[in-house]
Structure formats: structure tokens, C-alpha cells
Design a protein around this motif. Sequence first.
Motif, PDB file in Angstrom:
ATOM      1  N   THR A 105       1.342  12.120   4.086  1.00 57.38           N
ATOM      2  CA  THR A 105       1.365  10.582   4.213  1.00 57.38           C
ATOM      3  C   THR A 105       0.693  10.322   5.389  1.00 57.38           C
ATOM      4  N   ASN A 106       0.110   9.093   5.275  1.00 60.86           N
ATOM      5  CA  ASN A 106      -0.700   8.557   6.593  1.00 60.86           C
ATOM      6  C   ASN A 106       0.141   8.327   7.850  1.00 60.86           C
ATOM      7  N   MET A 107      -0.661   8.324   8.953  1.00 63.24           N
ATOM      8  CA  MET A 107       0.048   8.107  10.240  1.00 63.24           C
ATOM      9  C   MET A 107      -0.689   7.609  11.193  1.00 63.24           C
ATOM     10  N   THR A 108      -0.434   7.016  12.524  1.00 61.51           N
ATOM     11  CA  THR A 108      -1.216   6.748  13.422  1.00 61.51           C
ATOM     12  C   THR A 108      -1.854   7.797  14.031  1.00 61.51           C
ATOM     13  N   GLU A 109      -3.092   7.919  14.709  1.00 61.68           N
ATOM     14  CA  GLU A 109      -3.938   8.774  15.161  1.00 61.68           C
ATOM     15  C   GLU A 109      -3.221   9.678  16.217  1.00 61.68           C
ATOM     16  N   PHE A 110      -3.225  10.865  15.749  1.00 66.86           N
ATOM     17  CA  PHE A 110      -2.678  11.924  16.796  1.00 66.86           C
ATOM     18  C   PHE A 110      -0.831  11.658  17.138  1.00 66.86           C
ATOM     19  N   ALA A 111      -0.379  10.901  16.296  1.00 73.56           N
ATOM     20  CA  ALA A 111       1.050  10.341  16.277  1.00 73.56           C
ATOM     21  C   ALA A 111       1.459   9.518  17.601  1.00 73.56           C
ATOM     22  N   PHE A 112       0.304   8.827  18.076  1.00 71.80           N
ATOM     23  CA  PHE A 112       0.481   7.893  19.308  1.00 71.80           C
ATOM     24  C   PHE A 112       0.613   6.495  18.665  1.00 71.80           C
ATOM     25  N   THR A 113       1.281   5.665  19.324  1.00 69.53           N
ATOM     26  CA  THR A 113       1.673   4.286  19.038  1.00 69.53           C
ATOM     27  C   THR A 113       2.510   4.073  18.065  1.00 69.53           C
ATOM     28  N   ALA A 114       3.200   2.942  18.191  1.00 72.68           N
ATOM     29  CA  ALA A 114       4.587   2.544  17.331  1.00 72.68           C
ATOM     30  C   ALA A 114       4.233   1.482  16.075  1.00 72.68           C
ATOM     31  N   ILE A 115       3.198   0.914  16.027  1.00 75.41           N
ATOM     32  CA  ILE A 115       2.698  -0.017  15.150  1.00 75.41           C
ATOM     33  C   ILE A 115       2.594   0.402  13.905  1.00 75.41           C
ATOM     34  N   GLY A 116       1.682   1.524  13.608  1.00 77.36           N
ATOM     35  CA  GLY A 116       1.691   2.256  12.410  1.00 77.36           C
ATOM     36  C   GLY A 116       0.296   1.802  11.744  1.00 77.36           C
ATOM     37  N   ASP A 117      -0.565   1.482  12.560  1.00 78.91           N
ATOM     38  CA  ASP A 117      -2.227   1.248  12.166  1.00 78.91           C
ATOM     39  C   ASP A 117      -2.934   2.147  12.250  1.00 78.91           C
ATOM     40  N   ASN A 118      -3.893   2.351  11.429  1.00 79.37           N
ATOM     41  CA  ASN A 118      -4.896   3.623  11.619  1.00 79.37           C
ATOM     42  C   ASN A 118      -6.197   3.190  11.187  1.00 79.37           C
ATOM     43  N   MET A 119      -7.291   3.189  12.224  1.00 86.42           N
ATOM     44  CA  MET A 119      -8.583   2.658  11.775  1.00 86.42           C
ATOM     45  C   MET A 119      -9.277   3.389  10.999  1.00 86.42           C
ATOM     46  N   HIS A 120      -8.931   4.717  10.770  1.00 82.27           N
ATOM     47  CA  HIS A 120      -9.588   5.402   9.953  1.00 82.27           C
ATOM     48  C   HIS A 120      -9.593   5.532   8.418  1.00 82.27           C
ATOM     49  N   TYR A 121      -8.130   5.621   8.333  1.00 85.56           N
ATOM     50  CA  TYR A 121      -7.612   5.878   6.846  1.00 85.56           C
ATOM     51  C   TYR A 121      -6.898   4.534   6.319  1.00 85.56           C
ATOM     52  N   GLY A 122      -6.960   3.361   7.098  1.00 78.11           N
ATOM     53  CA  GLY A 122      -6.306   2.332   6.760  1.00 78.11           C
ATOM     54  C   GLY A 122      -4.819   2.154   7.153  1.00 78.11           C
ATOM     55  N   THR A 123      -4.348   0.849   7.097  1.00 79.90           N
ATOM     56  CA  THR A 123      -2.866   0.908   7.584  1.00 79.90           C
ATOM     57  C   THR A 123      -2.039   0.471   6.310  1.00 79.90           C
ATOM     58  N   PRO A 124      -1.014   1.365   6.096  1.00 83.86           N
ATOM     59  CA  PRO A 124      -0.139   1.220   5.065  1.00 83.86           C
ATOM     60  C   PRO A 124       0.471  -0.229   5.269  1.00 83.86           C
ATOM     61  N   GLY A 125       0.518  -0.999   4.207  1.00 87.01           N
ATOM     62  CA  GLY A 125       1.469  -2.303   4.064  1.00 87.01           C
ATOM     63  C   GLY A 125       2.900  -2.110   3.987  1.00 87.01           C
ATOM     64  N   ASN A 126       3.863  -2.561   4.871  1.00 85.58           N
ATOM     65  CA  ASN A 126       5.221  -2.573   4.743  1.00 85.58           C
ATOM     66  C   ASN A 126       5.718  -2.537   3.372  1.00 85.58           C
ATOM     67  N   ALA A 127       6.707  -1.829   3.067  1.00 84.84           N
ATOM     68  CA  ALA A 127       7.359  -1.554   1.681  1.00 84.84           C
ATOM     69  C   ALA A 127       7.805  -2.789   1.081  1.00 84.84           C
ATOM     70  N   VAL A 128       8.456  -3.525   2.139  1.00 84.35           N
ATOM     71  CA  VAL A 128       8.936  -4.794   1.600  1.00 84.35           C
ATOM     72  C   VAL A 128       8.087  -6.081   1.553  1.00 84.35           C
ATOM     73  N   ASP A 129       7.056  -6.157   2.529  1.00 84.52           N
ATOM     74  CA  ASP A 129       6.026  -7.051   2.491  1.00 84.52           C
ATOM     75  C   ASP A 129       4.765  -6.442   3.149  1.00 84.52           C
ATOM     76  N   ALA A 130       3.666  -6.304   2.075  1.00 81.04           N
ATOM     77  CA  ALA A 130       2.553  -5.622   2.441  1.00 81.04           C
ATOM     78  C   ALA A 130       1.627  -6.170   3.626  1.00 81.04           C
ATOM     79  N   SER A 131       1.824  -7.416   3.897  1.00 83.40           N
ATOM     80  CA  SER A 131       1.117  -8.044   5.025  1.00 83.40           C
ATOM     81  C   SER A 131       1.678  -7.765   6.292  1.00 83.40           C
ATOM     82  N   ARG A 132       2.820  -6.826   6.547  1.00 83.81           N
ATOM     83  CA  ARG A 132       3.385  -6.537   7.726  1.00 83.81           C
ATOM     84  C   ARG A 132       3.209  -5.233   7.970  1.00 83.81           C
ATOM     85  N   ILE A 133       3.352  -4.713   9.269  1.00 80.35           N
ATOM     86  CA  ILE A 133       3.323  -3.613   9.925  1.00 80.35           C
ATOM     87  C   ILE A 133       4.097  -2.535   9.189  1.00 80.35           C
TER      88      ILE A 133
END
Length: 432
Positions: A105-133
Motif C-alpha cells: 500500500t501507498n504511504m507518505t515518502e519515507f513515512a514522514f508527515t501525517a497528511i497522507g499525500d504522496n507527490m510521486h505515487y498520488g494521494t489515496p482518497g479517504n475511504a469515506v469521501d475520496a476528496s478528503r485526505i
Amino acid sequence: MQSIRDHLEIILSRLANRAADEKVFTKLYAEAARAAADASDARARASVTLGPLDGTIVSIKDLFDVAGEATTAGSLMRRTAAPALRDAAIVSRLRQAGAVIIGKTNMTEFAFTAIGDNMHYGTPGNAVDASRIPGGSSSGAGVSVGEGTSDISIGSDTGGSIRIPAALNGVVGFKPTARRVPLTGAYPLSATLDSIGPLGLSVAACAVADAVMAGEEPPPLHLPLPLDGLRVGVPRGLLFEDTESDVGVAFDRSLAGIERKGARLVDISIDDFIADMRAATKRGSIAAMEGAEIHADWLATGASVPVDPHVSGPLSRAAMLPAPAYIRALRRRGALVAAMDERLTAVDVLALPTTPVTAPTIGSMAEDAELRDRVEGLLLRNTQVANQFDLCAISLPMPDMALPAGLMLVARNGRDRNLLRIAAEVERLLVG
């Protein structure tokens, strides 16, 4: 009854349909998973089992070694790394227990940061609302369990990286006592603070996966641990500031239910220890200083490929700190860990919101740097206490919320099995 192979094929079909826009998984092991599922079905027909995890569809965070491939840890830099010679210790244990490992599964780069975004592999949308982190750093793990593309997902937690995505995606996330589960073959962030744990749809699912990874027997969750007489510490103060009203209301409602079952709510102050820890790590967090050592080579020469500035910035600053700053922070932490352990003898568990906020939109985090920093601070604030003070903790979804948020229960170092039994009883109450 549905076979393991049929269950797997339904998930693989879902993933195939969105393959062009896949952001939750970075790698799928379709053929290996089919073979493992068929083997599990064959054992079931022969009335043989490898244990309670046999046939469970499990995904693993993209920082666990799988033999024969590079471990990318959410970064472009690691794509050309030498292939792992063997599976990570926990991957080996999961396979031996009959788990069907579907992918990474995708992750933030080097497991740093809590938002959950990844500029290389994309940011997975929240399971409840894909527009959210999704929350991070185990972003894909939280979404995968929340959306049903794995039964259990294995993440890592250095400051909340299992519990934050669990809370924001409405699933259970367990952070064990550090070093109970072996870190061998897991790409590190902080040797002092890292721990490996599961995300699942229930406490029982997490308890089974945790036991397999720790090399233990699962705790006896079928033997209820009555809440009557349980001492629940509520650390109001710093950890309750800036809590969204919906989260606060759900938390108070959950507490009231626990109290009705006979638990004793106890006000407990830990603000002094939190203030002391903040002072001790003011120049740089332990995670950033230890991470700066892991990444020292490219930090010194400059990266050959793009690195998320939210990752490279804090690591670069921490790399500039002198060794005495790190040693002093570690020594002070040791004293604070002992003091916190002593104070927590007055209660069986602490209860607090996992995160004081629900998931904001991905767009708002990208557009407003100041807001992003503020949200990240809030997401980490409550969860990181368990890592900093060497405790174990679990996040349970709170019911009746428009957007998910978690109830976090925290226990002393080494009290993992007891915490899981308490959490199972609280879960029964919340779900009921």
C-alpha cells in the motif's frame, strides 16, 4: 460459504477496474496471492488450519521488504535500490500463518508527515469521501481496509502513522509497545520510536495479526474483560484544545457509555510531561534527528530525484543539529518515560480523541501551506504521546459521525494484551 479465492478475485477485479488511477496500492501480487488463497482453501477442505489468520487478505505498507524487489518506501529515490534478499520478519511470519498477501500500500515518502499525500505515487482518497485526505503515513493501509480491498493492512507508527489513518478512515488501528514486533526488514524512520501494527475492521482482527507478528498467542478476547471498576483516565488540557465540536460530542458520548457500564472516569493531568517533552525536542524531534541520520548521504550531496519538500525540509534542518542536542533529547525522554509510567499506575487506560479533527479536503491541504501545517500538528498531537512516552495505543471508530474520527485508548508499556481486551469490550459497547 465463499472461498478465499473467490473473495480474493472480487478484490482483484475491483482493483483491475481502476488500475489506470490506482493510488491505494503501489504493487499487487496477484499470482502469488491466488496461489496462497488456493492453498488456504485446500487446507480448509482437509479440515487443516494454520491458525486464525489463515486465508485472511492482508496488504503491507510499502516499507516492508519482499524478497527479490526494491523497497521503495514511497520514494522515487528507492526505485533503484538493491532488491531485498529476504522478506521482512513480519512478512515471513504472516505468510507462515497463512495470510494471503495481496500487495503493497501507498504511504507518505519515507513515512514522514501525517497528511497522507504522496507527490510521486498520488494521494489515496479517504475511504469515506475520496476528496478528503487519508491521513498518514500509512495512507493506503487506512483506505484499503476502509474500502474493503484488504481484510487487514500492516502499517508502521512513529508518531501516529497507524492510528491517524485508522481514525480518519473509520477503522481500528493498533500501535503496540515498540520493539514487541520485530523491525527487521522494515525501512526505518526512527529506531527509537518506530513500531509495526495492524489496521482492521475489528479489535479481534488486529489482535490476531499483532499476535502473529509478535510471535505470541492471541489474547483471550472471547473472555470479556468487564468495564465495571475499570479506571479510565481522561487527560483533559492540552490534548483537548481545538477539538472539532463533532469529535468532542462523539467522544463525550462514548465516554458516557463506558461510564454507564461501571467504568470509573478519572481526571488525570499529563500536561506537565507533554510540556517537558516539547521543550526537550524543541530544536528537533527525535524522529527527524534519527531520520536525518538514515538519509544523511543524500541530504549532504543533494537528492538525485525530487523529494517531497515536506520531508526533505525537516530532515535537512535536523541534519544541521549537533550530536549533543540529540543525546540530550534522548536522555530527557528516558526520564520522562519513567515518570509517565509511574503516573499511569493510577489508571488502567487513558481515553482521548485519536485526532481532534476529521479529514480535511486534499485540495485545501495543497492550496494553503499554513493550514496544512496547522492540521498536521493537530493530527499528530494526541497520537505522538504514545510513541514519545513508550506506550501502546489503539484507535476505535466512534459511531454516528458524518466523517470518521477515533476514540483512542492508551496503556502502559507492555500492557498490549490487556489493552486489546479492554478495547474489545469498549468496541462491543460502541458497535452495540
